[in-house]
Design an enzyme around this catalytic site. Sequence first.
Site, short mmCIF file in Angstrom:
data_model
loop_
_atom_site.label_atom_id
_atom_site.label_comp_id
_atom_site.label_asym_id
_atom_site.label_seq_id
_atom_site.Cartn_x
_atom_site.Cartn_y
_atom_site.Cartn_z
N HIS A 245 0.83 -1.21 0.00
CA HIS A 245 0.00 0.00 0.00
C HIS A 245 0.86 1.25 0.00
CE1 HIS A 245 -4.07 -1.39 1.63
NE2 HIS A 245 -3.46 -2.42 1.10
N TYR B 171 -10.76 8.17 3.36
CA TYR B 171 -10.62 6.78 3.80
C TYR B 171 -9.53 6.09 2.98
CZ TYR B 171 -11.86 2.09 5.25
OH TYR B 171 -11.82 0.83 5.78
N GLU C 261 -3.05 -9.34 -1.41
CA GLU C 261 -2.76 -8.09 -0.69
C GLU C 261 -1.93 -8.41 0.55
OE1 GLU C 261 -6.27 -6.13 0.74
OE2 GLU C 261 -5.19 -4.30 1.24
N TRP D 55 -19.41 4.89 1.90
CA TRP D 55 -18.21 4.64 2.71
C TRP D 55 -17.72 5.93 3.29
CZ3 TRP D 55 -15.31 1.92 5.66
CH2 TRP D 55 -15.42 0.53 5.60
N HIS E 284 -8.11 -10.17 -0.12
CA HIS E 284 -7.95 -9.11 0.87
C HIS E 284 -6.86 -9.51 1.87
CE1 HIS E 284 -10.44 -6.74 4.14
NE2 HIS E 284 -9.48 -5.99 3.65
N HIS F 287 -13.08 2.01 -2.75
CA HIS F 287 -13.82 1.84 -1.48
C HIS F 287 -15.32 2.07 -1.63
CE1 HIS F 287 -10.33 1.14 1.00
NE2 HIS F 287 -9.76 2.22 0.57
N ARG G 37 -11.98 -10.87 -4.49
CA ARG G 37 -11.14 -10.52 -3.32
C ARG G 37 -11.59 -11.16 -2.01
NH1 ARG G 37 -7.69 -7.12 -2.45
NH2 ARG G 37 -8.69 -5.88 -0.82
N GLU H 267 -14.02 -8.00 -0.97
CA GLU H 267 -13.46 -8.13 0.38
C GLU H 267 -14.56 -8.18 1.45
OE1 GLU H 267 -11.00 -4.56 0.31
OE2 GLU H 267 -12.31 -3.64 1.78
N ARG I 156 -0.48 -0.71 -4.58
CA ARG I 156 -1.76 0.00 -4.58
C ARG I 156 -1.49 1.47 -4.24
NH1 ARG I 156 -6.87 -0.55 -0.41
NH2 ARG I 156 -5.89 1.25 0.53
O1 KDG Z 1 -11.61 -3.68 7.61
C1 KDG Z 1 -11.66 -2.95 6.45
C2 KDG Z 1 -10.30 -2.85 5.82
O2 KDG Z 1 -9.66 -4.08 5.79
C3 KDG Z 1 -10.44 -2.32 4.43
O3 KDG Z 1 -10.78 -0.99 4.45
C4 KDG Z 1 -9.16 -2.45 3.69
O4 KDG Z 1 -10.23 -1.80 1.65
C5 KDG Z 1 -9.32 -2.34 2.24
C6 KDG Z 1 -8.28 -2.99 1.46
O5 KDG Z 1 -8.46 -3.10 0.27
O6 KDG Z 1 -7.28 -3.39 2.06
MG MG Z 2 -10.37 -2.60 -0.36
#
Ligand code: KDG
Ligand code: MG
Length: 402
Positions: A122, A159, A339, A402, A312, A212, A283, A262, A147
């Site tokens: 990330h 976020y 990830e 979100w 995820h 998100h 994911r 996710e 990412r």
């Molecule tokens: O618990 C939620 C997070 O794991 C999330 O926001 C992380 O979107 C996310 C990601 O892609 O890692």
């Molecule tokens: Mg995500």
Amino acid sequence: MKIAEARVIVTCPDRNFVTLKIVTDEGVYGVGDATLNGRELAVAAYLTEHVVPQLIGRDPARIEDIWQYLYKGAYWRRGPVTMTAIAAVDTALWDIKGKVAGLPVYQLLGGRSREGVTVYGHANALDVESVLTEISDYVALGYRAVRVQTGIPGLESTYGVSKDRMFYEPADAAIPTENVWSTAHYLDHVPQVFARVREEFGPTLKLLHDVHHRLTPIEAARLGKSLEPYHLTWMEDPVPAELQEGFRLIRQHTTTPIAVGEVFSSIWDCQQLITEQLIDYIRTTVVHAGGITHLRRIFDLANLYHVRSGSHGATDLSPVCMAAALHLDLSIPNFGLQEYMRHTERTDAVFPHGYRFEGGYLHPSEEPGLGVDIDEELAARYPYRAASLPVNRLQDGTMHSW
Ligand code: KDG
Ligand code: MG
């Protein structure tokens, strides 16, 4: 062999984690992650009150039957709390099976399909120039996929972007923090970020971006189109995914690949997305989608429809989940990416593990089972702290997705 005991361990070594430890009458034990970010105690109670009493005395070798028993037997099927609890049991049972067989779990799943598990990190920063430095740091560590998230000019906080760290910790307060969102600012800014990143890093580094769930399908179509020149590996969660047919509209307009899932807890949440080939990466994860047993079922369905895995792996998924994910990632034919948001030193100390990062790949442990443990004494030193995920509002105060 019989299940003699099952313990639910809640600990907060920098963030909350819930772990299920299943112990057999022969002393062999297995661990499973049961963490559901912001709703940890709901899963802990579901396990303690409803699942653990039903496990005692059962044969731990009967993984499939126990899965079906917990899924069908509850009458109330699916949902994140239920499926996370089932996942913890399933993961712990695979760990036990591996230990009994004397084999790492990936060998029980058919063996290696690749040499290592390609992971992405990330890079996130408040502005574009700082995110370039973050990306360079990942490239220097050997990552092949990154990412990229930045702050949005005109918005105070976003976020998925932390102010001071390579990873972000979204659950930051007992009562949710409130962010303010503007689609207009966002859609204007993101293509400029990727233009700059490609200019700096050239065409081969894999780049990803997480939306998100903050757009509508037509807005997501516009974003995908505007990102086409920068050939992203994926655009993640462009819209909330309850309406699976909404992805048809995005698909009609853009060739930017899409990754979703996710927040999904079962195969039924992504059946249409997969069978209509509306996404490119699924994911779903071990901990939130029913464990190794059910996730393998999702990946097998995806394999028929040219959809790859992209599980995820944020920090709220414990090292127990990461260890389990790597065994599955290594063995399936349609692995895409994994990830990998690193855990803090304190978390790593509570969950000693044998998986390791090298040259852009993660490698699972070669020990029998999953190759991960929990230090219960250390865990007991970090009591649970309430922490919620933030909410998002539009500039006029309306609640957003979100
Ligand atoms: O618990 C939620 C997070 O794991 C999330 O926001 C992380 O979107 C996310 C990601 O892609 O890692
Ligand atoms: Mg995500």
